[in-house]
Design an enzyme around this catalytic site. Structure first.
Site, PDB file in Angstrom:
ATOM      1  N   HIS A 105       1.050  -0.823  -0.119  1.00 19.99           N
ATOM      2  CA  HIS A 105      -0.265   0.476   0.166  1.00 19.99           C
ATOM      3  C   HIS A 105       0.697   1.336   0.000  1.00 19.99           C
ATOM      4  O   HIS A 105       1.972   1.587   0.400  1.00 19.99           O
ATOM      5  CB  HIS A 105      -1.187  -0.147   1.440  1.00 19.99           C
ATOM      6  CG  HIS A 105      -1.841  -1.063   1.200  1.00 19.99           C
ATOM      7  ND1 HIS A 105      -1.852  -1.930   1.752  1.00 19.99           N
ATOM      8  CD2 HIS A 105      -3.050  -0.766   1.014  1.00 19.99           C
ATOM      9  CE1 HIS A 105      -3.129  -3.149   1.616  1.00 19.99           C
ATOM     10  NE2 HIS A 105      -4.031  -1.443   0.752  1.00 19.99           N
ATOM     11  N   LYS A 147      -0.442   4.981   4.393  1.00 15.18           N
ATOM     12  CA  LYS A 147      -1.108   3.776   5.505  1.00 15.18           C
ATOM     13  C   LYS A 147      -0.629   3.004   6.823  1.00 15.18           C
ATOM     14  O   LYS A 147      -0.153   2.852   7.244  1.00 15.18           O
ATOM     15  CB  LYS A 147      -1.145   2.295   4.656  1.00 15.18           C
ATOM     16  CG  LYS A 147      -2.385   1.784   5.634  1.00 15.18           C
ATOM     17  CD  LYS A 147      -2.575   1.134   4.262  1.00 15.18           C
ATOM     18  CE  LYS A 147      -3.744  -0.824   4.653  1.00 15.18           C
ATOM     19  NZ  LYS A 147      -5.541  -0.427   5.644  1.00 15.18           N
TER      20      LYS A 147
HETATM   21  N1  LIG Z   1     -12.496  -0.796   3.456  1.00 15.22           N
HETATM   22  C1  LIG Z   1     -11.717  -0.321   2.054  1.00 15.22           C
HETATM   23  O1  LIG Z   1     -12.318  -0.806   0.820  1.00 15.22           O
HETATM   24  C2  LIG Z   1     -11.197   0.752   1.902  1.00 15.22           C
HETATM   25  C3  LIG Z   1     -11.248   0.942   3.785  1.00 15.22           C
HETATM   26  N2  LIG Z   1      -9.707   1.953   3.790  1.00 15.22           N
HETATM   27  C4  LIG Z   1      -9.805   2.464   5.050  1.00 15.22           C
HETATM   28  O2  LIG Z   1     -10.398   3.173   5.297  1.00 15.22           O
HETATM   29  C5  LIG Z   1      -9.413   4.327   6.556  1.00 15.22           C
HETATM   30  C6  LIG Z   1      -9.797   6.224   5.695  1.00 15.22           C
HETATM   31  O3  LIG Z   1      -9.022   5.418   4.644  1.00 15.22           O
HETATM   32  P1  LIG Z   1      -8.000   6.925   4.014  1.00 15.22           P
HETATM   33  O4  LIG Z   1      -9.087   7.353   3.208  1.00 15.22           O
HETATM   34  O5  LIG Z   1      -7.303   6.680   2.748  1.00 15.22           O
HETATM   35  O6  LIG Z   1      -7.139   7.797   5.232  1.00 15.22           O
HETATM   36  P2  LIG Z   1      -7.492   9.333   5.539  1.00 15.22           P
HETATM   37  O7  LIG Z   1      -6.498   9.385   6.782  1.00 15.22           O
HETATM   38  O8  LIG Z   1      -6.872  10.321   4.063  1.00 15.22           O
HETATM   39  O9  LIG Z   1      -8.832   9.849   5.427  1.00 15.22           O
HETATM   40  C7  LIG Z   1      -9.411   9.734   7.436  1.00 15.22           C
HETATM   41  C8  LIG Z   1     -10.085  10.760   7.757  1.00 15.22           C
HETATM   42  O10 LIG Z   1     -10.786  10.487   8.479  1.00 15.22           O
HETATM   43  C9  LIG Z   1     -10.715  11.974   9.675  1.00 15.22           C
HETATM   44  N3  LIG Z   1     -11.178  11.445  10.769  1.00 15.22           N
HETATM   45  C10 LIG Z   1     -10.576  11.699  11.968  1.00 15.22           C
HETATM   46  N4  LIG Z   1     -11.264  10.892  12.885  1.00 15.22           N
HETATM   47  C11 LIG Z   1     -12.386  10.806  12.639  1.00 15.22           C
HETATM   48  C12 LIG Z   1     -13.393  11.120  13.431  1.00 15.22           C
HETATM   49  N5  LIG Z   1     -13.816  11.265  14.769  1.00 15.22           N
HETATM   50  N6  LIG Z   1     -15.073  11.485  12.608  1.00 15.22           N
HETATM   51  C13 LIG Z   1     -15.154  11.697  10.830  1.00 15.22           C
HETATM   52  N7  LIG Z   1     -13.550  11.374  10.214  1.00 15.22           N
HETATM   53  C14 LIG Z   1     -12.459  11.530  11.033  1.00 15.22           C
HETATM   54  C15 LIG Z   1      -9.592  12.239   9.273  1.00 15.22           C
HETATM   55  O11 LIG Z   1      -9.674  13.646   9.672  1.00 15.22           O
HETATM   56  P3  LIG Z   1      -7.978  14.663  10.006  1.00 15.22           P
HETATM   57  O12 LIG Z   1      -7.197  14.062   8.588  1.00 15.22           O
HETATM   58  O13 LIG Z   1      -8.358  15.284  10.652  1.00 15.22           O
HETATM   59  O14 LIG Z   1      -7.717  13.545  11.565  1.00 15.22           O
HETATM   60  C16 LIG Z   1      -9.301  11.839   7.451  1.00 15.22           C
HETATM   61  O15 LIG Z   1      -9.516  13.100   6.622  1.00 15.22           O
HETATM   62  C17 LIG Z   1      -8.754   3.384   6.457  1.00 15.22           C
HETATM   63  O16 LIG Z   1      -8.798   2.717   7.555  1.00 15.22           O
HETATM   64  C18 LIG Z   1      -7.644   2.498   5.182  1.00 15.22           C
HETATM   65  O17 LIG Z   1      -7.482   1.706   5.512  1.00 15.22           O
HETATM   66  C19 LIG Z   1      -9.254   2.216   2.626  1.00 15.22           C
HETATM   67  C20 LIG Z   1      -9.812   2.197   1.440  1.00 15.22           C
HETATM   68  C21 LIG Z   1     -10.537   1.568   1.283  1.00 15.22           C
HETATM   69  O1  LIG Z   2      -5.785   1.961   3.237  1.00 13.73           O
HETATM   70  C1  LIG Z   2      -5.905   2.037   2.194  1.00 13.73           C
HETATM   71  O2  LIG Z   2      -5.698   3.066   1.671  1.00 13.73           O
HETATM   72  C2  LIG Z   2      -7.011   0.801   2.027  1.00 13.73           C
HETATM   73  N1  LIG Z   2      -7.435  -0.186   2.867  1.00 13.73           N
HETATM   74  C3  LIG Z   2      -7.931  -1.299   3.078  1.00 13.73           C
HETATM   75  C4  LIG Z   2      -7.017  -3.021   3.651  1.00 13.73           C
HETATM   76  O3  LIG Z   2      -6.590  -2.263   4.659  1.00 13.73           O
HETATM   77  O4  LIG Z   2      -7.441  -3.645   3.364  1.00 13.73           O
HETATM   78  C5  LIG Z   2      -8.716  -2.013   0.810  1.00 13.73           C
HETATM   79  C6  LIG Z   2      -7.918  -1.674   0.499  1.00 13.73           C
HETATM   80  O5  LIG Z   2      -6.381  -2.333  -0.410  1.00 13.73           O
HETATM   81  C7  LIG Z   2      -6.699   0.301   0.298  1.00 13.73           C
END
Ligand SMILES: NC(=O)C1=CN([C@@H]2O[C@H](COP(=O)(O)OP(=O)(O)OC[C@H]3O[C@@H](n4cnc5c(N)ncnc54)[C@H](OP(=O)(O)O)[C@@H]3O)[C@@H](O)[C@H]2O)C=CC1
Ligand SMILES: O=C(O)C1=N[C@H](C(=O)O)C[C@H](O)C1
Length: 248
Positions: free
Chosen positions: A135, A139
């Protein structure tokens, strides 16, 4: 069910929140009713479903808040939950419908079935299983949520729980423990998400792999889950349920 529905985005300014906004803005059947991030007090009454890609801590808090007021339904994409956070989400699912998945892509959800099948067919005494993932450099959780789901599928194919087969992170001098499932995680550059399950015997190897090409993939899958989960009965569902891969 058809018709307009109202979605809240939790983690709106993050990588996934921004990808989700783009996907939702292009859809005529969905209205974005709320966007919120750390420190915001969302008006949950505006939403039929909240889609959450934030942090496990924030997701657990959100699940408890939604459960306390009897809705909205939730789609949780955050990964890296500890046991306490898992328990909070489980408890919330007794009161509201929640879809939670470490990966919303169709390909990964098909891969899960393939991995379980291969693990069932390849004798544990001859075949080792390793899960590899790569990744982007931002991450924070490892192994990824997807890698853990793939490990769970492999363990299920062997009639076991992952917690009983999972090898500890490797370092130093130690031979591979027979029957264990190992994990390796790479973090580099802008890699969206690469997952491989390696099955290897002394004579041959089999690799099953998935590559994510565009982050919008996960957002599109989460919207499919949101349309599916609104007005569902309380419960904890995953993408296998949404896609109809798990029969009741
Ligand atoms: N299931 C799936 O298919 C996928 C899952 N993911 C997962 O999703 C999550 C987010 O990934 P990603 O977008 O890359 O991460 P980012 O760090 O880019 O985004 C996370 C966001 O959540 C915000 N946040 C933190 N605390 C809170 C809160 N209490 N309430 C609302 N928002 C909050 C952060 O704000 P701030 O920056 O101010 O802390 C930030 O804007 C990770 O756990 C990742 O592993 C990602 C891609 C695909
Ligand atoms: O953090 C990410 O970017 C992603 N998180 C998910 C995971 O933890 O598997 C899904 C995807 O691979 C991207």
């Amino acid at each position: 069910m058809t018709g307009l529905f109202h979605v809240g985005i939790s983690g709106a300014r993050g990588r996934m929140g921004r990808a989700l906004s783009q996907v939702l803005d292009a859809r005529a059947d969905v209205m974005v009713a709320a966007r919120f991030d750390r420190g915001d007090q969302p008006d949950l009454s505006l939403c039929d479903v909240v889609i959450d890609f934030s942090t496990p801590e924030a997701s657990a808090e959100l699940a408890a808040a939604c459960a306390d007021r009897g809705g909205p339904a939730l789609v949780i994409g955050s990964t890296g939950f500890d046991a306490d956070q898992e328990a909070v989400v489980q408890a919330a699912a007794a009161k509201i419908a929640i879809v939670r998945s470490g990966n919303f892509s169709l390909g990964v959800n098909i891969l899960i079935g393939l991995v379980e099948h291969a693990a069932l067919r390849l004798p544990a005494e001859d075949w080792d299983i390793e899960v590899l993932e790569a990744h982007h450099r931002h991450k924070v959780d490892a192994p990824s949520g997807t890698a853990l789901m793939l490990g769970e599928a492999a363990a299920a194919g062997r009639g076991a729980d992952l917690k009983d087969l999972r090898a500890p992170a490797r370092e130093g001098l130690a031979e591979r423990s027979p029957g264990s499932i190992g994990f390796a995680a790479l973090r580099a550059g802008g890699i969206i998400g690469e997952h491989t399950v390696l099955f290897a015997s002394a004579d041959e190897s089999l690799t099953l792999s998935h590559s994510a090409i565009d982050r919008s993939l996960f957002a599109k899958g989460a919207v499919v889950a949101a349309a599916w989960v609104r007005n569902r009965r309380p419960g904890l569902y995953d993408m296998q349920d949404v896609l109809g891969f798990r029969q009741a």
